[in-house]
Design a protein around this motif. Sequence first.
Motif, PDB file in Angstrom:
ATOM      1  N   ALA A   1      10.447   7.285  11.709  1.00 44.29           N
ATOM      2  CA  ALA A   1       9.486   7.566  12.771  1.00 44.29           C
ATOM      3  C   ALA A   1       8.046   7.293  12.332  1.00 44.29           C
ATOM      4  CB  ALA A   1       9.636   8.999  13.246  1.00 44.29           C
ATOM      5  N   GLN A   2       7.795   7.465  11.039  1.00 47.69           N
ATOM      6  CA  GLN A   2       6.436   7.261  10.544  1.00 47.69           C
ATOM      7  C   GLN A   2       6.143   5.790  10.196  1.00 47.69           C
ATOM      8  OE1 GLN A   2       4.498   9.913  10.632  1.00 47.69           O
ATOM      9  NE2 GLN A   2       6.282  11.074  11.306  1.00 47.69           N
ATOM     10  N   ALA A   3       7.174   4.999  10.226  1.00 52.76           N
ATOM     11  CA  ALA A   3       7.000   3.615   9.757  1.00 52.76           C
ATOM     12  C   ALA A   3       6.174   2.794  10.727  1.00 52.76           C
ATOM     13  CB  ALA A   3       8.362   2.958   9.578  1.00 52.76           C
ATOM     14  N   GLU A   4       5.451   1.858  10.184  1.00 50.72           N
ATOM     15  CA  GLU A   4       4.733   0.934  11.042  1.00 50.72           C
ATOM     16  C   GLU A   4       5.740  -0.099  11.562  1.00 50.72           C
ATOM     17  OE1 GLU A   4       0.468  -1.221  10.994  1.00 50.72           O
ATOM     18  OE2 GLU A   4       0.989   0.266   9.484  1.00 50.72           O
ATOM     19  N   GLN A   5       5.619  -0.439  12.849  1.00 52.59           N
ATOM     20  CA  GLN A   5       6.593  -1.377  13.407  1.00 52.59           C
ATOM     21  C   GLN A   5       5.996  -2.764  13.553  1.00 52.59           C
ATOM     22  OE1 GLN A   5       8.678  -0.095  16.858  1.00 52.59           O
ATOM     23  NE2 GLN A   5       8.668   2.051  16.238  1.00 52.59           N
ATOM     24  N   PHE A   6       6.753  -3.742  13.152  1.00 51.22           N
ATOM     25  CA  PHE A   6       6.319  -5.132  13.286  1.00 51.22           C
ATOM     26  C   PHE A   6       7.385  -5.871  14.077  1.00 51.22           C
ATOM     27  CE2 PHE A   6       4.484  -3.427   9.451  1.00 51.22           C
ATOM     28  CZ  PHE A   6       3.150  -3.813   9.548  1.00 51.22           C
TER      29      PHE A   6
ATOM     30  N   ALA B   1       0.812  -1.212   0.000  1.00 47.30           N
ATOM     31  CA  ALA B   1       0.000   0.000   0.000  1.00 47.30           C
ATOM     32  C   ALA B   1       0.852   1.272   0.000  1.00 47.30           C
ATOM     33  CB  ALA B   1      -0.919  -0.009   1.218  1.00 47.30           C
ATOM     34  N   GLY B   2       2.178   1.117   0.022  1.00 50.50           N
ATOM     35  CA  GLY B   2       3.051   2.283  -0.087  1.00 50.50           C
ATOM     36  C   GLY B   2       3.569   2.805   1.246  1.00 50.50           C
ATOM     37  N   GLY B   3       3.306   2.089   2.350  1.00 45.33           N
ATOM     38  CA  GLY B   3       3.763   2.529   3.664  1.00 45.33           C
ATOM     39  C   GLY B   3       5.169   2.034   3.992  1.00 45.33           C
ATOM     40  N   ASP B   4       5.802   2.714   4.960  1.00 49.19           N
ATOM     41  CA  ASP B   4       7.111   2.275   5.447  1.00 49.19           C
ATOM     42  C   ASP B   4       6.923   1.261   6.568  1.00 49.19           C
ATOM     43  OD1 ASP B   4       8.239   4.076   3.728  1.00 49.19           O
ATOM     44  OD2 ASP B   4       8.515   5.639   5.251  1.00 49.19           O
ATOM     45  N   ALA B   5       7.912   0.379   6.725  1.00 46.03           N
ATOM     46  CA  ALA B   5       7.803  -0.625   7.776  1.00 46.03           C
ATOM     47  C   ALA B   5       9.160  -0.885   8.415  1.00 46.03           C
ATOM     48  CB  ALA B   5       7.252  -1.934   7.201  1.00 46.03           C
ATOM     49  N   LEU B   6       9.123  -1.132   9.733  1.00 47.50           N
ATOM     50  CA  LEU B   6      10.312  -1.599  10.437  1.00 47.50           C
ATOM     51  C   LEU B   6       9.997  -3.008  10.921  1.00 47.50           C
ATOM     52  CD1 LEU B   6      13.068  -1.293  11.817  1.00 47.50           C
ATOM     53  CD2 LEU B   6      11.873  -0.343  13.789  1.00 47.50           C
ATOM     54  N   VAL B   7      10.818  -3.961  10.518  1.00 44.87           N
ATOM     55  CA  VAL B   7      10.526  -5.359  10.797  1.00 44.87           C
ATOM     56  C   VAL B   7      11.609  -5.975  11.666  1.00 44.87           C
ATOM     57  CG1 VAL B   7      10.256  -7.637   9.747  1.00 44.87           C
ATOM     58  CG2 VAL B   7       9.269  -5.625   8.635  1.00 44.87           C
TER      59      VAL B   7
END
Length: 610
Positions: free
Chosen positions: A204-209, A44-50
């Motif tokens: 900072a804006q990324a969703e964290q998993f 969907a174009g979002g940032d992520a921290l995994v």
Amino acid sequence: MFRQMGSAGVYCAAMNNAQQILQSVFGYESFREPQDAIIQTVIAGGDALVLMPTGGGKSLCYQIPALARPGCGIVISPLIALMQDQVSAMRQLGVRASYLNSTLDADEARTVERELRSGELDLLYIAPERLTQPRCLAMLEQADIALFAIDEAHCVSQWGHDFRADYLQLTLLHERFPDIPRIALTATADERTRTEIIQRLDLAQAEQFIAGFDRPNIRYRIALKNNPRAQLLHFLKDEHAQDAGIVYCLSRKKTEEISLWLQGQGFNALPYHAGLPSSLRADHQARFLREEGVIVVATIAFGMGIDKPDVRFVAHLDMPKTVESYYQETGRAGRDGEPADAWMIYGLQDVIKLRQMMANSDGSEEHKRAEQHRLNAMLGLCEITTCRRQSLLNYFGDTLHQPCGNCDTCLEPVDTWDGTEAARKALSTVYRTGQRFGVNHLIDVLRGADSDKIKQFDHQQLSTYGLGKELDNTQWRSVFRQLVARAYLSVDIAQFGALRLEEKCRPLLRGEQDIQLRRDTGVTPTRQQTKTALPADIDVGLWEALRECRRELAEEQGVPPYVIFHDRSLKEMCVVLPRTPEEFGYITGVGERKLDKYGAAFLRAINEYL
Ligand code: ADP
Ligand code: ZN
């Protein structure tokens, strides 16, 4: 064929279903937690921290979005040596993958760059030092990009041992490509590193998993060291006769000795340490990856970026200095999710040696205290009498509510005994001899021995002389080991191996505190029945036939066998016994491309065998 024709955009419309890509390209049935959510975010174009443990399945988290989104996925990884294998594994699946790093000559690099610009790539692996060059950035600006995946994201941390200065520059991705999603991935657990990644990569804006750190398929076992070679041999012969694995030792010299000796015992063992010529190191690493059943006997120099999924055991002949290292090193076992062993032996000498090394190391007092603290945690893990996995996970801030049932203390509960009296005798002997002697002499005093040293120092006059005859030598060593491990005693650096009392002893000596000690049992480490052997319903003959088929295909194509199929797929074939291409297509790890390429060969092998 997958994605061979048409523009990426057109193809995308048909393929933007992550589930479908999972099945048709990778041949897997379902996502693991939390792959699905991560993939949806990035698509969907979002940032992520995994944050996911080794073997958790991080790669799919950027590979699938790269296929589902228009354009090419750019994967930034510091592990140049791995890129070629990663790319060949992707190509095996029909994914158009390439890499750009210093191992390519100018012509090869130009070809890759042209492919990128003309939209002929799904995935491109780039080394960070390359990516940050103005020329490379300009090229990326002209290309259609699906996402940036920043692998091994902890390399941005200046505290960690894998720090890469080039990673600090990766914020420019966000500045120059604000609309392209970024996904940062790491297996490194701690809070501080996580905060640093977010800060330095501007996430900072990324969703964290954040997935749990448990590796349930790894069985943890830690036993007492008494005859290391015999113990290792026992373990290998009984449980891993044909398997690939890593044996860790503290010194370079020892890795060479042990690997020579293992060769003499009929194992395919190779040494690896930083002192070997780099060509030899590369050769040994390549053999470990490409051949089956190779054992690498190594110092900690070996392992970073070893992406081999079927490492069946990691054996430690010496204790690592920290729980972090232990977890990282043992984590190299069983990435494919199949049962694997983390096996370690340790003893009093390890404790003394490590304590000395640390006291002798450079660095401030504060630094040394921190190191001692971490060593204590490692020793605590060794001496613990409850579930090791619970303790390990707890160390990383994770909780496991039940004992795991897959570590030695769960499988064979440890007996404890009231060691208060013995500990008092031991401590007061240390005190009465002036805190100047090592463990051997202290035991001589306790057991009332008649040595020259006893006479020399007149130690038969001491009140504790001969007061400890109820325990034998081994039992006393066990008492001292546990006292050192639990920091009742420290090791004096100035006097080689001399034991000194620590503040912590007082209540014990004054009779205000009791101490429970581990009852050390058995000469060999607890031997569980072979978990990694083939399940009973598998025909060994067929298994061998399929391995042979895999070996031939791998050799033909110059790739490691696991790139053709993982063990799990072969085992499933042995059980399911597919007879048609359609049935073959249902085997885990068989996607469309592999069905086309290898279905016939394996079906033939199965047919011939039956
Ligand atoms: P990591 O990079 O997190 O250490 P990998 O991405 O290498 O882990 O994945 C570990 C193994 O698990 C690989 O063999 C991969 O193919 C497999 N795997 C990943 N996701 C799945 C899934 N959803 N189903 C089955 N196998 C998977
Ligand atoms: Zn357990």
